[in-house]
Design an enzyme around this catalytic site. Structure first.
Site, mmCIF file in Angstrom:
data_model
loop_
_atom_site.group_PDB
_atom_site.id
_atom_site.type_symbol
_atom_site.label_atom_id
_atom_site.label_comp_id
_atom_site.label_asym_id
_atom_site.label_seq_id
_atom_site.Cartn_x
_atom_site.Cartn_y
_atom_site.Cartn_z
ATOM 1 N N CYS A 83 -8.523 41.855 -3.641
ATOM 2 C CA CYS A 83 -7.610 42.760 -4.341
ATOM 3 C C CYS A 83 -8.149 43.065 -5.734
ATOM 4 C CB CYS A 83 -6.191 42.200 -4.405
ATOM 5 S SG CYS A 83 -5.869 41.088 -5.775
ATOM 6 N N GLU A 84 -8.002 44.315 -6.125
ATOM 7 C CA GLU A 84 -8.600 44.735 -7.396
ATOM 8 C C GLU A 84 -7.793 44.250 -8.598
ATOM 9 O OE1 GLU A 84 -8.745 48.972 -6.974
ATOM 10 O OE2 GLU A 84 -6.861 49.268 -8.041
ATOM 11 N N HIS A 85 -6.598 43.740 -8.368
ATOM 12 C CA HIS A 85 -5.798 43.275 -9.498
ATOM 13 C C HIS A 85 -6.120 41.840 -9.880
ATOM 14 C CE1 HIS A 85 -2.998 46.431 -7.671
ATOM 15 N NE2 HIS A 85 -3.528 46.951 -8.754
ATOM 16 N N HIS A 86 -6.448 41.003 -8.904
ATOM 17 C CA HIS A 86 -6.682 39.579 -9.175
ATOM 18 C C HIS A 86 -8.048 39.096 -8.705
ATOM 19 C CE1 HIS A 86 -2.262 40.142 -8.786
ATOM 20 N NE2 HIS A 86 -2.240 39.344 -9.844
ATOM 21 N N GLN A 119 -4.619 47.533 -0.752
ATOM 22 C CA GLN A 119 -4.453 47.760 0.690
ATOM 23 C C GLN A 119 -4.179 49.236 0.968
ATOM 24 O OE1 GLN A 119 -1.934 44.936 2.752
ATOM 25 N NE2 GLN A 119 -1.518 46.396 4.380
ATOM 26 N N HIS A 179 -1.812 38.695 1.418
ATOM 27 C CA HIS A 179 -2.497 38.716 0.119
ATOM 28 C C HIS A 179 -2.422 37.330 -0.517
ATOM 29 C CE1 HIS A 179 -2.889 43.217 -0.442
ATOM 30 N NE2 HIS A 179 -2.198 43.097 0.686
ATOM 31 N N CYS A 227 -3.142 36.565 -3.451
ATOM 32 C CA CYS A 227 -2.590 36.626 -4.816
ATOM 33 C C CYS A 227 -1.071 36.507 -4.773
ATOM 34 C CB CYS A 227 -3.037 37.885 -5.547
ATOM 35 S SG CYS A 227 -2.461 39.429 -4.846
HETATM 36 ZN ZN ZN Z 1 -3.646 40.868 -6.173
#
Ligand code: ZN
Length: 231
Positions: free
Chosen positions: A119-122, A160, A188, A190
């Site tokens: 995931c690009e956030h975490h 996603q 996920h 995260c």
């Molecule tokens: Zn994430």
């Protein structure tokens, strides 16, 4: 982004709502080629390993202790593998097609394509299954190519929703079929090992183009083939 995201609990199918149809609006030129060009300047491997050492120090570790001496090298090697999709060209995977469809005019569905992405956030893994259908006009593609395409996009930093939309748009753009349907179900980490720490919560996204977007009956047929009877 504009693909639909529906977190629902597993084992309670009555909670599952059908994904909505959304038009493809992505610009294929942005993601159909390799994201990193061979001559593009990047930090060196030594700089990447030094960055991992910094993170080790940040969490309170001693990067010079024996057990951690090779860790920066291993982490960078793992990155090379997990993010190899930046160096691969999605359009090339779909390039080799077969023209002989023998009058076949229904959709082709490949179900349960397992993938792992980050995931690009975490920068934490999310993993699950992709289900891909398309209705060929003249050209069909080898079935393993849909799995290869999924891997190329999955081995980049992703959401996603983007992963779902990019797979659909790539097939739409290169094969020019009558329609594409993509559904992805994923867990996920995260969300399962940090944050709200909910194990087993699945996120569903879908993307429909062409005849799948325009015809709810075709969406239904796709979704019922994805969900049963052997599931
Ligand atoms: Zn994430």
């Amino acid at each position: 982004m504009d693909a639909l995201i529906k977190p629902i609990r597993p084992n309670k199918p009555s909670d599952a709502k059908l994904p909505e149809a959304r038009p493809a609006e992505l610009d294929p030129s942005e993601f159909l080629r390799a994201a990193v060009l061979p001559d593009q300047p990047r930090p060196s491997r030594a700089e990447a390993e030094a960055a991992v050492q910094t993170l080790l120090s940040y969490i309170g570790e001693d990067p010079s202790r024996e057990g951690l001496l090779d860790t920066p090298r291993r982490v960078v090697e793992a990155f090379d593998e997990l993010y190899q999709g930046y160096h691969q060209c999605p359009a090339e995977v779909l390039d080799r097609t077969f023209g002989e469809t023998a009058g076949y005019d229904d959709f082709v569905l490949v179900r349960d394509i397992e993938f792992t992405s980050q995931c690009e956030h975490h920068m934490m893994p999310f993993y699950g299954k992709a289900h891909i259908a398309y209705t060929p006009v003249e050209r069909v593609v080898g079935l393993s190519k849909l799995a290869r395409l999924t891997d190329i996009f999955a081995r980049r930093l992703q959401t996603q929703e983007h992963l779902t939309a990019q797979i659909a748009a790539a097939i739409d753009e290169v094969l020019k079929p009558r329609g594409v349907a993509v559904m992805i179900e994923a867990e996920h980490t995260c969300m399962s090992v940090r944050g709200v720490a909910k194990h087993g919560a699945m996120t569903f996204t879908s993307r429909f183009t062409g005849m799948f977007r325009d015809n709810p009956a075709e969406q239904q047929r796709f979704l019922s083939m994805v969900r049963g009877p052997n599931r």
